[in-house]
Design an enzyme around this catalytic site. Structure first.
Site, short mmCIF file in Angstrom:
data_model
loop_
_atom_site.label_atom_id
_atom_site.label_comp_id
_atom_site.label_asym_id
_atom_site.label_seq_id
_atom_site.Cartn_x
_atom_site.Cartn_y
_atom_site.Cartn_z
N ASP A 126 -44.86 8.97 76.83
CA ASP A 126 -44.60 10.21 77.57
C ASP A 126 -43.10 10.52 77.63
OD1 ASP A 126 -45.31 12.46 78.98
OD2 ASP A 126 -45.58 11.43 80.89
N ASN A 156 -54.16 17.84 76.10
CA ASN A 156 -52.98 18.43 75.44
C ASN A 156 -53.33 19.64 74.58
OD1 ASN A 156 -51.36 15.19 74.93
ND2 ASN A 156 -51.07 16.66 76.60
C1 IPE Z 1 -50.32 11.82 78.47
O1 IPE Z 1 -49.15 12.55 78.69
C2 IPE Z 1 -50.79 12.03 77.07
C3 IPE Z 1 -49.95 11.48 76.01
C4 IPE Z 1 -48.87 10.75 76.17
C5 IPE Z 1 -50.39 11.77 74.68
P1 IPE Z 1 -49.18 13.98 79.37
O2 IPE Z 1 -47.77 14.45 79.42
O3 IPE Z 1 -50.15 14.86 78.66
O4 IPE Z 1 -49.75 13.65 80.81
P2 IPE Z 1 -49.63 14.44 82.19
O5 IPE Z 1 -49.98 15.86 81.90
O6 IPE Z 1 -48.21 14.31 82.63
O7 IPE Z 1 -50.56 13.74 83.10
C1 IPE Z 2 -45.48 13.06 75.32
O1 IPE Z 2 -44.41 13.85 75.73
C2 IPE Z 2 -46.13 13.60 74.06
C3 IPE Z 2 -47.39 14.31 74.30
C4 IPE Z 2 -48.03 14.36 75.43
C5 IPE Z 2 -47.98 14.99 73.16
P1 IPE Z 2 -44.59 15.17 76.58
O2 IPE Z 2 -44.71 16.33 75.63
O3 IPE Z 2 -45.69 15.04 77.55
O4 IPE Z 2 -43.18 15.24 77.33
P2 IPE Z 2 -42.93 15.63 78.84
O5 IPE Z 2 -43.84 14.79 79.67
O6 IPE Z 2 -43.23 17.09 78.95
O7 IPE Z 2 -41.50 15.30 79.05
MG MG Z 3 -45.82 14.39 79.49
#
Ligand code: IPE
Ligand code: IPE
Ligand code: MG
Length: 237
Positions: free
Chosen positions: A16, A64
Site C-alpha cells: 500500500d 480497486n
Molecule cells: C489494499 O489497498 C489493496 C492493495 C494493496 C492491492 P487499498 O489502498 O485498496 O486499501 P484501502 O482502500 O486503503 O482499504
Molecule cells: C497500493 O497503493 C496499490 C494499489 C492499491 C493498487 P495505493 O494506490 O492504494 O496508494 P495510496 O494508498 O492511495 O497511497
Molecule cells: Mg491504498
C-alpha cells in the site's frame, strides 16, 4: 538465533501507499505504481535470499476496480508490461509465479501473459510468488463455495480442509506473516480465510520505498512472536 523462533514459510504483503508516495513528490499516482513495480522485483529477490518459500503480493483488489478509469487503465498497463518484461527474468531466478484472483475481469492479453508466466515457471522451486490480482478474500471464499456446490457434495462432508482445498491458494501453506505498508492497519479484504492465525506487521513506509532492510525488520519482529493458535504456550509447538 532464538531457539523457539516460529516457523516461517509464507510471507504475504499488502503493498500500500503508491499514491501517497507519488503525491509527496508532486508526481501523478501512476508514477507511484511504477516505482512500486520496481519494489516488487527487489523484494522477490530479498525474500528468496531470506529463505522464504512463498511470497504473496496483493497487487490489485476486487474493490480497486472501483477507482477512476484512468487509474485502473494505468495499473493494467503496468501489469501488462511487468508480466511481459519480467517473466523471463523471474524464470532465470528460479521463481515460480502464480496469479490468484478473479480472472473473469481481466483482459484477454493479460490472461495470455498470465498463462505464459505460470506455464514457463511451473517447475521452478526457488520461491513461489503469488500475485493477488483482482483478488479479495470474500471473492476467494465465494468461488470456493461455488465450486463445492457444483459437485453436489453432501453438507456433512463440507469441512475446513475441503474449503481450503477449493480456495485459490489450495496446497499452499497459510501465511505466517502479513505485512502492510504505508501506515494503514486494516485487512482490506485480503486473505480472510487463510490469515486466520497470521501474525501482522505494519510499517509507515510507503510500498515504493520498501526494501530488504524493512523486510529484515519485519522478519525480526516475527521471530519474537509467540504463536499460540489458541493453545497455551507449553502446548503450542
Ligand atoms: C489494499 O489497498 C489493496 C492493495 C494493496 C492491492 P487499498 O489502498 O485498496 O486499501 P484501502 O482502500 O486503503 O482499504
Ligand atoms: C497500493 O497503493 C496499490 C494499489 C492499491 C493498487 P495505493 O494506490 O492504494 O496508494 P495510496 O494508498 O492511495 O497511497
Ligand atoms: Mg491504498
Amino acid at each position: 538465533m532464538n531457539p523457539s523462533m516460529p516457523a516461517l514459510q509464507h510471507v504475504a504483503i499488502i503493498m500500500d501507499g503508491n499514491g501517497r508516495w507519488a503525491q509527496a513528490r508532486g508526481l501523478p499516482r501512476v508514477a507511484g505504481h511504477k516505482q512500486g513495480a520496481e519494489a516488487v522485483e527487489r523484494i522477490v529477490r530479498a525474500a528468496k535470499e531470506a529463505g522464504i518459500n512463498y511470497l504473496t503480493l496483493f497487487a490489485f483488489s476486487t474493490e480497486n476496480w472501483k477507482r477512476p478509469e484512468e487509474e485502473v487503465t494505468g495499473l493494467m498497463a503496468l501489469l501488462r508490461q511487468y508480466l511481459r518484461s519480467k517473466t523471463v527474468e523471474m524464470h532465470k531466478n528460479n521463481v515460480r509465479l502464480k496469479i490468484i484472483g478473479d480472472r473473469t475481469r481481466l483482459s484477454a492479453d493479460i490472461l495470455a501473459s498470465i498463462d505464459n508466466a505460470e506455464t514457463l515457471t511451473r517447475d521452478n522451486d526457488g520461491i513461489t510468488v503469488l500475485i493477488a490480482l483482482s483478488y479479495s478474500g470474500r471473492w476467494d471464499i465465494t468461488q470456493a463455495m461455488q465450486k463445492i456446490a457444483a459437485q453436489n457434495i453432501a453438507f456433512g462432508d463440507i469441512t475446513e480442509e475441503l474449503i481450503s482445498a477449493h480456495l485459490s491458494t489450495a496446497g499452499i501453506p497459510e501465511p505466517d506473516l502479513i505485512i502492510r505498508t504505508s501506515g494503514e492497519q486494516r485487512v482490506s479484504n485480503f486473505l480472510l480465510w487463510q490469515g486466520a492465525y497470521s501474525e501482522y506487521f505494519f510499517t509507515d513506509v510507503h510500498w515504493p520505498d520498501f526494501d530488504a532492510g524493512i523486510l529484515a525488520l519485519a522478519l525480526q519482529a516475527y521471530s519474537q512472536r509467540d504463536r499460540r493458535f489458541g493453545k497455551l504456550r507449553v502446548q503450542a509447538s
